[in-house]
Each structure stands twice: as C-alpha cells, then as structure tokens.
Write an enzyme that holds these catalytic residues in place. Sequence first.
Site, PDB file in Angstrom:
ATOM      1  N   SER A  90     -11.479 -31.700  36.560  1.00 34.00           N
ATOM      2  CA  SER A  90     -10.915 -32.872  37.134  1.00 34.00           C
ATOM      3  C   SER A  90     -10.553 -32.709  38.704  1.00 34.00           C
ATOM      4  O   SER A  90     -11.421 -32.336  39.192  1.00 34.00           O
ATOM      5  CB  SER A  90      -9.835 -33.211  36.312  1.00 34.00           C
ATOM      6  OG  SER A  90      -9.343 -34.711  36.473  1.00 34.00           O
ATOM      7  N   HIS A 237     -11.482 -36.490  28.324  1.00 35.44           N
ATOM      8  CA  HIS A 237     -11.401 -35.930  29.711  1.00 35.44           C
ATOM      9  C   HIS A 237     -11.171 -34.575  29.541  1.00 35.44           C
ATOM     10  O   HIS A 237     -11.379 -33.765  30.294  1.00 35.44           O
ATOM     11  CB  HIS A 237     -10.257 -36.885  30.507  1.00 35.44           C
ATOM     12  CG  HIS A 237     -10.189 -36.237  31.890  1.00 35.44           C
ATOM     13  ND1 HIS A 237     -11.270 -36.130  32.807  1.00 35.44           N
ATOM     14  CD2 HIS A 237      -9.034 -35.696  32.687  1.00 35.44           C
ATOM     15  CE1 HIS A 237     -10.634 -35.666  33.946  1.00 35.44           C
ATOM     16  NE2 HIS A 237      -9.309 -35.502  33.740  1.00 35.44           N
TER      17      HIS A 237
END
Length: 261
Positions: A90, A237
Amino acid sequence: MHTLLNHKITQPDNPQHATPIVLIHGLFGDMNNLGMIARALADYTTIQVDVRNHGESFHTDVMNYGEMAKDVVALLDHLNVEKAIIIGHSMGGKIAMRMTEMMNDRITALIVIDVAPVAYQENRHSEIFAALNAVSAQGITDRKIAAAAMAEYLDEPFVIQFLLKSFRAGKGEWKFNVPVLENQYANIVGWETIAPWNGACLFIVGGDSPYVSRKDQAAITAQLPNVQAKVIAGAGHWVHAQKTDAVVRAINQFLSKVDAP
C-alpha cells in the site's frame, strides 16, 4: 545527519542470499505488519522499518513520498547496504516505487503489494480518521472501550483490531501521528509521476481489492516496464495477511528468477 527510521534487522544463521530484503508497511501500520513475510523469507536478511509518523519512528509535519523514500534510502546508507530487494504494501509500495528514482541501480528487485502508482480519491479513509479522533477526543485509555468507540464509525472488526495494534493502552495515545496523517492525507493518496524504472518488478494484487484495477495497467507499465503481476483470488487489500502462503509463494517464485543464491 538524517533522523533514522526505527527498524529491525533479522539475519539467518546460514545466509543463502547476499542481498537483504527491506519491508515497508502501509498507512496506519508499523514494521510488524509484514512480519509474516519476513519470517517466511528466513533465508534472507530482512530489514523491517517503521516509516515516519508511524510505530516508534520520529514524528514530523512533512509527509510525502519524496521524503518518505529518502528516509529509507538514508537508513540503507547508514547500514552500508549497497543493494537491496524492496517490498512494500500500500503506502509502503508507493514509497518503494519512489525509491527507484533515488537508488536506481541499487534495487535488485521491487515487489509492490496491492497499490498502483496513481492518485486515489481523498475520502477513502474518512471513517478511520473519525474513529481515531473519537478515541482521542474521549480520552479513552482502555483497549476494549476504544474498540467499542471505533465500532461507531467502522463496521469491520479486522480493521479495528489492525488499528488498535498502534494504540498505547494506559496512555490513550496512538503511535502514528494522526493530526499530520490527516493534514498530509492528500500527499499520501496522491502520486507524482517519476521516471520509469526498468528493473525486475512484481505486483501482487488482492483479487477482491479495489486498489488495483484494469484502468491502472497503463500507469503501472509506464512506471515499471519490466513488471509482472500475480492476482491472489479471495483476498482484499491486506492480501499478505489473508493469503500469506500464496503471497510468499509468489515472492519466492519471482525471486528465484531474479536473485538466485
């Protein structure tokens, strides 16, 4: 002298690889977030870092990818690391990509987990900031009470528990610098185009994650022409936490071709 990031170095008893692996966590995390990957790559020396305004690293009013990448490069210079494999999740993936501009020929391989070199919408973490600020505003010091307060804003227990890993119970403090993260949020979700990097790169994407989509492919290949991708089905994610074995398998397969012992 540049303020150094808090970090942890793990060295194998019988190193099989000369090149160390640097692991960079995402927003609201700390060095332990990629610990499962570090432990699985036990044949390598691993360097886990707390990025600025996170974990036990220093707090500062500036939060952008140029400065965050410089922080990691400064640490590697301090540790006399000539070449490294960089893995980032991320926000950490964006830091890793920005590092290619600063240490082009020193990166043996780049592994980016579930993020693209693009600007994201600016309100995707508004509920998280609301939850964090609620805990601070109420002066909560107990972890269970903090979790209950956060549940008023967040309906995912996994996210609440993830955030609470950075809560100093008893003191009622967040390890990460919430005001600065909120103030500098546009920089964190944003992206400035940099020169392409032609080194070996692997993108690992959660099949159910909204962070990397087909519309991002052009930006990814423009930034990283020598990229290959692995989509992990059934993961979002936090793909490395949800499907650790599959992620580690993809990393090992990739590194077996670009960083043979």
